[in-house]
Design a protein around this motif. Structure first.
Motif, mmCIF file in Angstrom:
data_model
loop_
_atom_site.group_PDB
_atom_site.id
_atom_site.type_symbol
_atom_site.label_atom_id
_atom_site.label_comp_id
_atom_site.label_asym_id
_atom_site.label_seq_id
_atom_site.Cartn_x
_atom_site.Cartn_y
_atom_site.Cartn_z
ATOM 1 N N THR A 161 0.776 -0.860 0.438
ATOM 2 C CA THR A 161 -0.246 -0.078 -0.170
ATOM 3 C C THR A 161 0.713 1.209 -0.228
ATOM 4 O O THR A 161 2.056 1.024 0.529
ATOM 5 C CB THR A 161 -1.150 -0.348 1.361
ATOM 6 N N ALA A 162 0.691 2.587 -0.027
ATOM 7 C CA ALA A 162 1.292 3.501 -0.129
ATOM 8 C C ALA A 162 1.046 4.314 1.205
ATOM 9 O O ALA A 162 2.913 5.149 0.956
ATOM 10 C CB ALA A 162 0.769 4.669 -1.768
ATOM 11 N N ALA A 163 0.664 4.106 1.280
ATOM 12 C CA ALA A 163 0.311 4.279 3.393
ATOM 13 C C ALA A 163 1.899 3.548 3.714
ATOM 14 O O ALA A 163 2.461 4.450 4.640
ATOM 15 C CB ALA A 163 -0.854 4.209 3.739
ATOM 16 N N TYR A 164 2.257 2.527 3.491
ATOM 17 C CA TYR A 164 3.381 1.298 3.618
ATOM 18 C C TYR A 164 4.220 1.424 3.639
ATOM 19 O O TYR A 164 5.604 0.513 3.772
ATOM 20 C CB TYR A 164 2.663 0.201 4.403
ATOM 21 N N HIS A 165 4.087 1.257 2.427
ATOM 22 C CA HIS A 165 5.106 0.608 1.403
ATOM 23 C C HIS A 165 6.823 1.883 1.255
ATOM 24 O O HIS A 165 6.366 2.724 0.738
ATOM 25 C CB HIS A 165 5.013 0.766 -0.203
ATOM 26 N N GLN A 166 7.602 1.073 1.535
ATOM 27 C CA GLN A 166 9.304 1.809 1.379
ATOM 28 C C GLN A 166 9.648 1.756 0.102
ATOM 29 O O GLN A 166 9.789 0.907 -0.025
ATOM 30 C CB GLN A 166 10.336 1.473 2.697
ATOM 31 N N PRO A 167 9.241 3.176 -0.663
ATOM 32 C CA PRO A 167 9.838 3.078 -2.144
ATOM 33 C C PRO A 167 10.999 1.769 -2.387
ATOM 34 O O PRO A 167 12.281 2.526 -1.468
ATOM 35 C CB PRO A 167 10.622 4.867 -2.183
ATOM 36 N N ASN A 168 10.715 1.518 -3.374
ATOM 37 C CA ASN A 168 12.526 0.685 -3.932
ATOM 38 C C ASN A 168 12.502 -0.342 -3.061
ATOM 39 O O ASN A 168 14.012 -0.597 -2.821
ATOM 40 C CB ASN A 168 13.461 1.712 -4.143
ATOM 41 N N THR A 169 12.265 -0.494 -2.274
ATOM 42 C CA THR A 169 12.148 -2.313 -1.774
ATOM 43 C C THR A 169 11.302 -2.998 -1.367
ATOM 44 O O THR A 169 10.342 -2.693 -1.894
ATOM 45 C CB THR A 169 12.056 -1.578 0.284
ATOM 46 N N THR A 170 11.523 -3.994 -1.241
ATOM 47 C CA THR A 170 9.918 -4.818 -0.501
ATOM 48 C C THR A 170 9.613 -5.090 0.828
ATOM 49 O O THR A 170 9.062 -6.012 1.337
ATOM 50 C CB THR A 170 10.516 -6.586 -1.093
ATOM 51 N N SER A 171 9.882 -3.995 1.136
ATOM 52 C CA SER A 171 9.199 -4.297 2.325
ATOM 53 C C SER A 171 8.490 -2.580 2.877
ATOM 54 O O SER A 171 8.653 -1.607 2.093
ATOM 55 C CB SER A 171 10.597 -3.601 3.628
ATOM 56 N N SER A 172 7.931 -2.658 4.082
ATOM 57 C CA SER A 172 7.061 -1.161 4.670
ATOM 58 C C SER A 172 8.339 -0.371 5.265
ATOM 59 O O SER A 172 9.307 -0.575 5.215
ATOM 60 C CB SER A 172 6.140 -2.616 6.053
ATOM 61 N N PHE A 173 7.494 0.782 5.540
ATOM 62 C CA PHE A 173 8.265 1.542 6.391
ATOM 63 C C PHE A 173 8.233 0.875 7.723
ATOM 64 O O PHE A 173 7.264 -0.323 8.613
ATOM 65 C CB PHE A 173 7.387 2.798 6.375
ATOM 66 N N PRO A 174 9.579 1.512 8.258
ATOM 67 C CA PRO A 174 9.868 0.295 9.408
ATOM 68 C C PRO A 174 9.364 1.678 10.806
ATOM 69 O O PRO A 174 8.373 2.543 10.611
ATOM 70 C CB PRO A 174 11.044 0.951 10.701
ATOM 71 N N VAL A 175 8.517 1.195 12.124
ATOM 72 C CA VAL A 175 8.674 1.294 13.173
ATOM 73 C C VAL A 175 9.281 2.277 13.860
ATOM 74 O O VAL A 175 10.351 2.107 13.183
ATOM 75 C CB VAL A 175 8.121 0.599 14.652
ATOM 76 N N ASN A 176 8.845 3.837 14.039
ATOM 77 C CA ASN A 176 9.428 4.842 14.627
ATOM 78 C C ASN A 176 10.234 4.210 15.189
ATOM 79 O O ASN A 176 10.376 3.247 16.639
ATOM 80 C CB ASN A 176 8.851 5.622 14.970
ATOM 81 N N GLU A 177 10.927 4.869 15.935
ATOM 82 C CA GLU A 177 12.882 4.626 16.779
ATOM 83 C C GLU A 177 11.809 4.289 18.882
ATOM 84 O O GLU A 177 11.995 3.999 19.263
ATOM 85 C CB GLU A 177 13.567 5.707 17.036
ATOM 86 N N SER A 178 10.875 5.223 18.544
ATOM 87 C CA SER A 178 10.306 5.698 19.860
ATOM 88 C C SER A 178 9.473 3.742 19.860
ATOM 89 O O SER A 178 9.490 3.982 21.236
ATOM 90 C CB SER A 178 9.482 6.612 19.312
#
Length: 374
Positions: A161-178
């Motif tokens: 999905t556009a909201a979670y896909h990390q561009p140029n990867t096969t992964s989602s965005f990671p959870v925030n460092e907190s």
């Protein structure tokens, strides 16, 4: 003879015999394939124990398997077959990312929120299975298997999905460092932390070179809590009564349908917790596209079998599995043997654990022979 009979009748004896037989079968397979079993097993144990970071990685690998093992063991004790731990685990990872990648609150608030989101995700999938079982009599194995696949493809959908896909990867965005549950995450990577830890090589190895996190500690706490729930509480008595004999439990006034739903919800929550802690504690802290199951839930099923459905036993069985899975990589590097040999060993151990009844029969036979001679 009587002493041998008593030893053979202990559940742990059958487990140890199964583990020994697993190693023997693996040694035979290695020898037939032209590899040196001694060198292979030496590499295996060195890959687990020879360095502090190897021990740490073994524990890190074991933690989610211990939790999914406890999930399956809990369901077993209540008469349910939770083969859906894999899907519940994936649901836990998804919900953790869905919340953790968008929220960025202070760590004392963020971490519980993200972990509870994962727990809720696993609990929901478990509850669906429990509801269909209690309301319509649909066997939990059928429902759980279908939900496993549903969760795998839903995971891939979320990643794309556009909201979670990390561009140029096969992964989602990671959870925030907190959201991170890595132990001393910020301090150990600071100049002060690195300088302090460099004076203690083994501690530097454990803290800096691995993703050591709180999951193993949480797994131990959960094992104790589940044991207490099952064997020291009224609710646990009712859940076990339903598992032992549904008709007798219903006749005695226990609400069987409610307890079935509750048991699967709790089992799902524990697997969801495993998924959430994997996301918050281990790099890269994100979802990836899944071509196949990662087997954290299915390995938990094997852990529960080896542990004899004991929540406390799952700690030790999970460490065994974590060691075999992580240390098994060294076998291929050292002697060139394929890592499939580890899967053969694990499968053999589970197979012989399933035949534990044979050990009991042997004990009974020895007892009768001793009585005849007397």
């Amino acid at each position: 003879m009587e002493t041998i009979q008593k030893i053979l009748k202990k559940p742990i004896t059958a487990t140890f015999i199964a583990i020994i037989l697993g190693f023997l079968v693996a040694a035979g397979a290695l020898a037939v394939a032209g590899y040196d079993p001694v060198a292979a097993f030496t590499a295996l144990f060195q890959g687990i124990f020879s360095k502090p970071k190897y021990i740490s990685n073994t524990i890190i690998k074991a933690a989610p398997i211990i939790l999914t093992g406890i999930s399956v063991a809990f369901a077993f004790k209540t008469g349910l077959f939770n083969i859906g731990a894999e899907g519940q685990y994936i649901a836990g990872t998804m919900c953790a990312v869905l919340v953790g990648a968008k929220l960025n609150l202070p760590a004392p608030i963020q971490i519980p929120v993200v972990i509870l989101a994962g727990v809720a995700g696993g609990a929901l999938i478990g509850a669906i299975t429990g509801f269909l079982k209690s309301r319509f009599g649909i066997h939990e194995v059928i429902t759980a298997i279908m939900l496993n696949w549903t969760m795998l493809y839903l995971n891939n959908f979320v990643v794309s999905t556009a909201a979670y896909h990390q561009p140029n990867t096969t992964s989602s965005f990671p959870v925030n460092e907190s959201s991170f549950t890595t132990i001393l995450h910020n301090w150990k990577m600071s100049d002060q932390g690195l300088e302090t830890l460099s004076g203690t090589p083994w501690l530097f190895d454990v803290l800096v070179k691995t993703d050591v996190n709180i999951a193993f500690i949480v797994a131990i706490v959960v094992a104790v809590l589940v044991w207490f729930l099952l064997f020291r509480s009224k609710l646990g008595f009712e859940l076990r009564a339903v598992g032992f004999n549904r008709d007798a439990a219903e006749f005695s006034g226990i609400n069987v349908n409610r307890n079935t739903l509750l048991a699967m919800t709790i089992a799902g929550a524990i697997s969801g917790l495993a998924g959430a802690l994997a996301i918050t504690g281990i790099e890269p802290h994100c979802l990836t596209m899944l071509a196949a199951f990662e087997n954290n839930g299915f390995n938990g099923f094997s852990v529960a079998l080896i542990a004899g459905s004991s929540p406390i036993g799952c700690i030790f069985a999970g460490l065994l599995f974590g060691g075999l899975i992580y240390g098994g990589q060294s076998v291929q590097l050292a002697v060139g043997a394929p890592t499939d040999i580890i899967n053969i060993m694990i499968g053999t151990i589970v197979f012989f654990v399933a035949l534990a009844r044979v050990v009991t029969l042997l004990a009974d036979k020895l007892g009768k022979r001793g009585a005849n001679h007397a």
